[in-house]
Design a protein around this motif. Structure first.
Motif, PDB file in Angstrom:
ATOM      1  N   ARG A 227       0.839  -1.209   0.000  1.00 33.03           N
ATOM      2  CA  ARG A 227       0.000   0.000   0.000  1.00 33.03           C
ATOM      3  C   ARG A 227       0.877   1.262   0.000  1.00 33.03           C
ATOM      4  O   ARG A 227       0.537   2.268  -0.610  1.00 33.03           O
ATOM      5  CB  ARG A 227      -0.920  -0.032   1.224  1.00 33.03           C
ATOM      6  CG  ARG A 227      -2.267   0.612   0.935  1.00 33.03           C
ATOM      7  CD  ARG A 227      -3.232   0.430   2.079  1.00 33.03           C
ATOM      8  NE  ARG A 227      -3.917  -0.848   2.090  1.00 33.03           N
ATOM      9  CZ  ARG A 227      -4.241  -1.533   3.194  1.00 33.03           C
ATOM     10  NH1 ARG A 227      -3.903  -1.076   4.393  1.00 33.03           N
ATOM     11  NH2 ARG A 227      -4.887  -2.671   3.111  1.00 33.03           N
ATOM     12  N   GLN A 228       2.026   1.150   0.657  1.00 36.98           N
ATOM     13  CA  GLN A 228       2.935   2.313   0.706  1.00 36.98           C
ATOM     14  C   GLN A 228       3.397   2.751  -0.681  1.00 36.98           C
ATOM     15  O   GLN A 228       3.782   3.892  -0.874  1.00 36.98           O
ATOM     16  CB  GLN A 228       4.194   1.972   1.505  1.00 36.98           C
ATOM     17  CG  GLN A 228       3.980   1.909   2.986  1.00 36.98           C
ATOM     18  CD  GLN A 228       5.225   1.332   3.655  1.00 36.98           C
ATOM     19  OE1 GLN A 228       6.343   1.564   3.233  1.00 36.98           O
ATOM     20  NE2 GLN A 228       5.017   0.547   4.695  1.00 36.98           N
ATOM     21  N   CYS A 229       3.416   1.809  -1.638  1.00 38.32           N
ATOM     22  CA  CYS A 229       3.806   2.258  -2.982  1.00 38.32           C
ATOM     23  C   CYS A 229       2.578   2.245  -3.894  1.00 38.32           C
ATOM     24  O   CYS A 229       2.676   1.998  -5.083  1.00 38.32           O
ATOM     25  CB  CYS A 229       4.982   1.478  -3.544  1.00 38.32           C
ATOM     26  SG  CYS A 229       4.821  -0.288  -3.516  1.00 38.32           S
ATOM     27  N   THR A 230       1.426   2.510  -3.264  1.00 39.16           N
ATOM     28  CA  THR A 230       0.127   2.665  -3.938  1.00 39.16           C
ATOM     29  C   THR A 230      -0.247   1.503  -4.860  1.00 39.16           C
ATOM     30  O   THR A 230      -0.864   1.699  -5.908  1.00 39.16           O
ATOM     31  CB  THR A 230       0.038   4.009  -4.720  1.00 39.16           C
ATOM     32  OG1 THR A 230       1.023   3.994  -5.742  1.00 39.16           O
ATOM     33  CG2 THR A 230       0.208   5.203  -3.815  1.00 39.16           C
ATOM     34  N   VAL A 231       0.154   0.311  -4.477  1.00 42.05           N
ATOM     35  CA  VAL A 231      -0.257  -0.862  -5.254  1.00 42.05           C
ATOM     36  C   VAL A 231      -1.604  -1.352  -4.703  1.00 42.05           C
ATOM     37  O   VAL A 231      -1.736  -1.603  -3.500  1.00 42.05           O
ATOM     38  CB  VAL A 231       0.787  -1.997  -5.168  1.00 42.05           C
ATOM     39  CG1 VAL A 231       0.324  -3.212  -5.955  1.00 42.05           C
ATOM     40  CG2 VAL A 231       2.121  -1.517  -5.682  1.00 42.05           C
ATOM     41  N   ALA A 232      -2.586  -1.444  -5.570  1.00 47.14           N
ATOM     42  CA  ALA A 232      -3.899  -1.961  -5.168  1.00 47.14           C
ATOM     43  C   ALA A 232      -3.865  -3.475  -5.296  1.00 47.14           C
ATOM     44  O   ALA A 232      -3.469  -4.006  -6.341  1.00 47.14           O
ATOM     45  CB  ALA A 232      -4.970  -1.389  -6.082  1.00 47.14           C
TER      46      ALA A 232
END
Ligand SMILES: NC(=O)c1ccc[n+]([C@@H]2O[C@H](COP(=O)([O-])OP(=O)(O)OC[C@H]3O[C@@H](n4cnc5c(N)ncnc54)[C@H](O)[C@@H]3O)[C@@H](O)[C@H]2O)c1
Ligand SMILES: [Zn+2]
Length: 359
Positions: free
Chosen positions: A59-64
């Motif tokens: 989530r920290q690297c905006t991966v859904a």
């Protein structure tokens, strides 16, 4: 943290390896420009123990992420489970540009890798292995597949990952049995390389008590060797050397796995297979006696009682010939030097098997 490159031209990828390195994953993920939509496949045990940390890290690297949980165990490495994963991927509208992350054991890696190779003709694949066996061996090299009811690993594809991320911290929750399974594959590398043998010989008890620094060193040494072998022989086309030597212990190992109805785990079966090939090498007189003794002693220090008396020699021999028309063996000549051969007399196979089954 170590970075081991697997050099395969346009299919090259890095292995990142270390202890407690999960915080580094977002930066690595971004730098490799991996997809921002991803599916994580893991089994129920790994979901319970480790999934939360992976999801929050991604989530920290905006991966859904979509999570797909499968039941644990070799029996579920099947087309049926693959089909359930395809259904979930379709339901969640995943496309071939999304990443598929195998998070867990060798079973999960093989199964999820096969789905990644085949769904919409291939998705980017990432391996985050959590067993010693998977970190040492199965997460690297792009062999993916599932079992057919009558033949293990019969359906599969080569599909190299874009990234292998091995955090040995995950190994802290493994049972002793799973550490022993990992040793099955690691000791193979000890047959192939004197320095790896010496390291394992010195540290076998540290490995069994899950000393994470030592485990990291084991994974590092085995990965460095495997990365070179894969670069030189990606698809195991060299049947006399190259990647094929990694089949050490597997000729009998796979037969035992199947005939035990998978009650013996893969790594355990490989350990028994390693003993058998050593006995054959002694019987045909190709292994030096002192090396036979050192290899046998190392194998004997692993606290594993296979209970082989329940296997029938006739059934094993039959399986070896039916599954694999001409059984191939990788036999040690000395520590660090092996040969591959298909010409072992059936009488030698039978008598050494008799000796092995006493243990
Ligand atoms: N593709 C290849 O090159 C290759 C190479 C070697 C083996 N394999 C395959 O790998 C499989 C065996 O792999 P394996 O022994 O890793 O899998 P496994 O599923 O047999 O055993 C792992 C068990 O440990 C649990 N587990 C996983 N991570 C854990 C953790 N961190 N803490 C606690 N429990 C954990 C799992 O839920 C599972 O129950 C076999 O199917 C074999 O054919 C493939
Ligand atoms: Zn194996």
């Amino acid at each position: 943290m170590h970075v081991i490159p697997v050099e395969l031209g346009t299919r090259s990828y890095p292995i990142f390896l270390g202890c407690n390195i999960i915080d580094r994953l977002p930066k690595i993920y971004r730098s490799l420009k991996l997809p921002l939509r991803a599916v994580i496949v893991c089994d129920a045990n790994v979901a319970r123990l480790h999934l939360k940390v992976l999801v929050s890290t991604l989530r920290q690297c905006t991966v859904a992420t979509t999570i797909i949980t499968v039941p644990a165990g070799e029996k579920h490495k099947s087309l049926e489970t693959a089909n359930k994963i395809y259904s979930e991927l379709i339901k969640h509208r995943h496309t071939r540009t999304d990443a598929l992350i195998a998070f867990g054991s060798g079973v999960t890696g093989d199964l999820a890798g096969f789905v990644a190779a085949t769904f919409r003709r291939g998705m980017p694949f990432i391996q985050i292995p959590t067993t010693l066996l998977a970190q040492v061996e199965s997460a690297i090299g792009g062999k993916t597949g599932v079992n057919h009811p009558s033949s293990k690993n019969a359906v599969g594809a080569f599909h190299q990952p874009k990234l292998v991320f091995s955090d040995v911290q995950f190994l802290s929750t493994l049972s002793r049995r799973e550490i022993i399974c990992g040793l099955g594959e690691a000791i193979k590398y000890g047959y192939l390389d004197k320095k790896v043998f010496a390291f394992l010989d010195r540290h076998i008890e540290d490995i069994l008590r899950k000393d994470l620094d030592i485990l990291e060193e084991v994974v590092l040494r085995c990965n460095a060797m495997k990365a070179t072998m894969i670069s030189e022989d990606e698809r195991e086309t060299d049947t006399t050397g190259g990647r094929a030597v990694l089949n050490l212990g597997h000729t009998l190992g796979q037969a035992l796995e199947v005939l035990s109805n998978f009650r013996l785990h893969h790594g355990e079966a490989v350990l028994i297979g390693l003993r058998w090939e050593l006995l054959i090498a002694q019987r045909v007189g190709i292994v030096q006696e002192k090396d036979f003794a050192r290899l046998w002693r190392l194998l004997s220090r692993i606290p594993f009682k296979p209970g082989l008396q329940r296997f029938s020699r006739a059934a094993l021999l039959k399986h070896l010939y039916s599954d694999n028309t001409k059984a191939r063996f990788v036999l040690p000549r000395s520590i660090g030097d092996v040969i591959t051969t298909a010409s072992i007399d059936k009488k030698v196979m039978s008598s050494t098997l008799k000796e092995l089954l006493k243990h």
